[in-house]
Design an enzyme around this catalytic site. Structure first.
Site, PDB file in Angstrom:
ATOM      1  N   GLY A  13     -32.470  22.647  57.492  1.00 38.00           N
ATOM      2  CA  GLY A  13     -32.400  23.626  58.572  1.00 38.00           C
ATOM      3  C   GLY A  13     -32.787  25.035  58.193  1.00 38.00           C
ATOM      4  N   ASN A  15     -35.707  26.462  58.447  1.00 41.26           N
ATOM      5  CA  ASN A  15     -36.489  27.043  59.550  1.00 41.26           C
ATOM      6  C   ASN A  15     -35.605  27.364  60.747  1.00 41.26           C
ATOM      7  OD1 ASN A  15     -39.542  27.233  59.138  1.00 41.26           O
ATOM      8  ND2 ASN A  15     -39.053  25.253  58.212  1.00 41.26           N
ATOM      9  N   MET A  91     -37.516  14.963  62.194  1.00 42.29           N
ATOM     10  CA  MET A  91     -38.380  13.930  61.619  1.00 42.29           C
ATOM     11  C   MET A  91     -38.393  12.641  62.450  1.00 42.29           C
ATOM     12  SD  MET A  91     -39.593  15.752  59.233  1.00 42.29           S
ATOM     13  CE  MET A  91     -40.426  14.775  57.997  1.00 42.29           C
ATOM     14  N   HIS A 110     -45.292  22.430  61.215  1.00 42.83           N
ATOM     15  CA  HIS A 110     -45.792  21.341  60.385  1.00 42.83           C
ATOM     16  C   HIS A 110     -46.354  21.939  59.095  1.00 42.83           C
ATOM     17  CE1 HIS A 110     -47.360  17.361  59.559  1.00 42.83           C
ATOM     18  NE2 HIS A 110     -48.491  17.923  59.183  1.00 42.83           N
TER      19      HIS A 110
HETATM   20  C1  GAR Z   1     -40.327  22.040  56.691  1.00 38.84           C
HETATM   21  O1  GAR Z   1     -41.176  22.199  55.597  1.00 38.84           O
HETATM   22  C2  GAR Z   1     -41.115  21.607  57.905  1.00 38.84           C
HETATM   23  O2  GAR Z   1     -42.389  22.185  57.993  1.00 38.84           O
HETATM   24  C3  GAR Z   1     -41.210  20.122  57.675  1.00 38.84           C
HETATM   25  O3  GAR Z   1     -39.953  19.752  57.190  1.00 38.84           O
HETATM   26  C4  GAR Z   1     -39.378  20.855  56.472  1.00 38.84           C
HETATM   27  C5  GAR Z   1     -38.010  21.105  57.043  1.00 38.84           C
HETATM   28  O4  GAR Z   1     -37.301  22.046  56.277  1.00 38.84           O
HETATM   29  N1  GAR Z   1     -41.539  19.435  58.889  1.00 38.84           N
HETATM   30  C6  GAR Z   1     -42.247  18.312  58.940  1.00 38.84           C
HETATM   31  O5  GAR Z   1     -42.660  17.748  57.949  1.00 38.84           O
HETATM   32  C7  GAR Z   1     -42.480  17.782  60.336  1.00 38.84           C
HETATM   33  N2  GAR Z   1     -43.342  16.646  60.295  1.00 38.84           N
HETATM   34  P1  GAR Z   1     -36.036  22.793  56.897  1.00 38.84           P
HETATM   35  O6  GAR Z   1     -35.090  21.706  57.413  1.00 38.84           O
HETATM   36  O7  GAR Z   1     -35.429  23.520  55.729  1.00 38.84           O
HETATM   37  O8  GAR Z   1     -36.503  23.717  57.976  1.00 38.84           O
END
Ligand code: GAR
Length: 197
Positions: A13, A15, A91, A110
């Site tokens: 989380g 982001n 995801m 992404h």
């Molecule tokens: C991030 O790097 C995001 O871009 C990626 O998952 C990570 C989540 O991190 N998203 C994908 O791969 C979507 N297909 P977070 O939970 O720390 O934000």
């Protein structure tokens, strides 16, 4: 009236935190819900610490019934009347029924320079291809996986000897800058893309 934002997560989380912390002061939007498809997602506690309502819709009891999972997700979302959905490390692949319900109101981040590398393992694929730059993209969500209109991108170099982990760690701080910048414009009905750095 502030735009109401629901943030969908599956993991740590980071982001989500960047988005939530950006929605303060004169920002045109406010976070109203963080929902995870994984009960163990670390982002849930972070959302609670930020004073944001949380919900869990575990996808596993639904097996392959994506429509039933999305119906449960929609019920949780609608209870908080969001104007905008932000997928932030969420995801699960979404069905066309769900993406069309939220058409024009749902964003995703992404970790690649789309249209390159939709799907998984983006960092490893960029390194394997010999790319000299990589990055992240925020886009509108449509029925096509990682395929909607691009609203922002941030670029970083791929360095000699990079591992997928090292590249991901270089990109992530840019995700935390890009996504809030795009959301702010989006909440102001400004669809001009943001390019960083
Ligand atoms: C991030 O790097 C995001 O871009 C990626 O998952 C990570 C989540 O991190 N998203 C994908 O791969 C979507 N297909 P977070 O939970 O720390 O934000």
């Amino acid at each position: 009236m502030s735009a109401r934002v629901a943030i969908l997560i599956s993991g740590s989380g980071s982001n989500m935190v960047a988005l939530a912390e950006s929605m303060a002061g004169d920002h045109p939007a406010r976070p109203v819900l963080v929902v995870s498809n994984r009960p163990e997602a670390g982002g849930l506690a972070k959302a609670r610490d930020l004073g944001i309502a949380t919900a869990v819709v575990d996808h596993r009891p639904f097996g392959t019934d994506r429509a039933a999972f999305e119906a449960a997700l929609t019920e949780q979302l609608e209870a908080h009347r969001p104007d905008i959905l932000c997928l932030a490390g969420f995801m699960r692949v979404l069905t066309p029924a769900f993406t069309s319900r939220w058409a024009g109101r749902m964003l995703n981040i992404h970790p690649s320079l789309l249209p390159k590398y939709p799907g998984l393992d983006t960092h490893a694929r960029a390194i394997a291809a010999g790319d000299t730059e990589a990055g992240c993209t925020v886009h509108e969500v449509t029925a096509e996986l990682d395929g909607g209109p691009i609203l922002g991108q941030a670029r970083v170099p791929v360095l000699p000897g990079d591992t997928p982990e090292a590249l991901a760690a270089r990109i992530l701080p840019w995700e935390h800058r890009l996504y809030p910048a795009v959301l702010r414009r989006f909440a102001e009905d400004d669809r001009r893309p943001v390019f960083l750095p």
